[in-house]
Every structure is written in C-alpha cells, then in structure tokens.
Design a protein around this motif. Structure first.
Motif, PDB file in Angstrom:
ATOM      1  N   VAL A 145       0.867  -1.177   0.000  1.00 17.34           N
ATOM      2  CA  VAL A 145       0.000   0.000   0.000  1.00 17.34           C
ATOM      3  C   VAL A 145       0.902   1.224   0.000  1.00 17.34           C
ATOM      4  N   CYS A 146       0.689   2.110  -0.957  1.00 13.49           N
ATOM      5  CA  CYS A 146       1.497   3.325  -1.054  1.00 13.49           C
ATOM      6  C   CYS A 146       0.541   4.510  -1.114  1.00 13.49           C
ATOM      7  N   GLU A 147       0.816   5.532  -0.310  1.00 17.81           N
ATOM      8  CA  GLU A 147      -0.140   6.617  -0.129  1.00 17.81           C
ATOM      9  C   GLU A 147       0.535   7.980  -0.272  1.00 17.81           C
ATOM     10  N   SER A 148      -0.094   8.844  -1.044  1.00 20.92           N
ATOM     11  CA  SER A 148       0.311  10.243  -1.120  1.00 20.92           C
ATOM     12  C   SER A 148      -0.507  11.021  -0.094  1.00 20.92           C
ATOM     13  N   GLN A 149       0.089  11.281   1.054  1.00 25.12           N
ATOM     14  CA  GLN A 149      -0.616  11.993   2.122  1.00 25.12           C
ATOM     15  C   GLN A 149      -0.602  13.484   1.829  1.00 25.12           C
ATOM     16  N   ASP A 150      -1.730  14.138   2.018  1.00 26.91           N
ATOM     17  CA  ASP A 150      -1.842  15.584   1.783  1.00 26.91           C
ATOM     18  C   ASP A 150      -1.370  15.950   0.381  1.00 26.91           C
ATOM     19  N   ARG A 151      -1.564  15.031  -0.554  1.00 26.60           N
ATOM     20  CA  ARG A 151      -1.224  15.239  -1.965  1.00 26.60           C
ATOM     21  C   ARG A 151       0.265  15.427  -2.203  1.00 26.60           C
ATOM     22  N   ARG A 152       1.090  15.060  -1.230  1.00 28.89           N
ATOM     23  CA  ARG A 152       2.535  15.171  -1.390  1.00 28.89           C
ATOM     24  C   ARG A 152       3.106  13.950  -2.099  1.00 28.89           C
ATOM     25  N   ASP A 153       4.322  14.135  -2.647  1.00 28.54           N
ATOM     26  CA  ASP A 153       5.021  13.018  -3.277  1.00 28.54           C
ATOM     27  C   ASP A 153       5.434  12.005  -2.212  1.00 28.54           C
ATOM     28  N   ASN A 154       5.362  10.740  -2.579  1.00 23.68           N
ATOM     29  CA  ASN A 154       5.811   9.679  -1.682  1.00 23.68           C
ATOM     30  C   ASN A 154       6.298   8.524  -2.547  1.00 23.68           C
ATOM     31  N   SER A 155       7.087   7.651  -1.946  1.00 17.35           N
ATOM     32  CA  SER A 155       7.471   6.444  -2.669  1.00 17.35           C
ATOM     33  C   SER A 155       7.583   5.304  -1.676  1.00 17.35           C
TER      34      SER A 155
END
Length: 72
Positions: free
Chosen positions: A11-21
């Motif tokens: 599960v991969c999530e972009s919290q607060d519409r920020r970039d994540n990996s």
C-alpha cells in the motif's frame, strides 16, 4: 481478513497530496494497481508509477492505492 502483510502487496499513499514512494520487491515483477483507496485518481504515469532502477513505487497528488504483483 486483510492484515496488511500479504505477500506481493504494497500500500502506497500520497498523504496531503505530497510526493511519496514505497519500496517494491523487484522479484515480484512490475507492480500493478490492485485497488484504489483514495478519492483522488490513481493513473499510471501521472499520479503513480514504478521506478525500476530504484525498485520503488511513487505516488503523488493524493493517489493512495494497493499495488500487487502482476497476474493476480
């Protein structure tokens, strides 16, 4: 039940519409989107993708999703 630790699922999530990996096990092959968890759209190449050099899934713009190995 879903315990969050199924083999071959990340599960991969972009919290607060920020970039994540999120790290991905290259032995599983190229990840596929299994289930979108966010209201924001998850579109490959646009709000999520796979970096096969770093073996990482990236997400952005609020995409949250469950990714799995191909063929499931």
């Amino acid at each position: 039940g879903y315990d969050g630790r199924r083999e071959g699922v990340v599960v991969c999530e972009s919290q607060d519409r920020r970039d994540n990996s999120c790290s991905w096990n290259a032995r599983w092959g190229r990840p596929q989107l299994v289930q979108q968890l966010s209201d924001d759209a998850c579109r490959e190449g646009y709000t999520w993708g796979y970096d096969n050099r770093a073996n990482r899934i990236w997400v952005t713009r609020g995409c949250r999703a469950e990714f799995g190995r191909p063929g499931r």
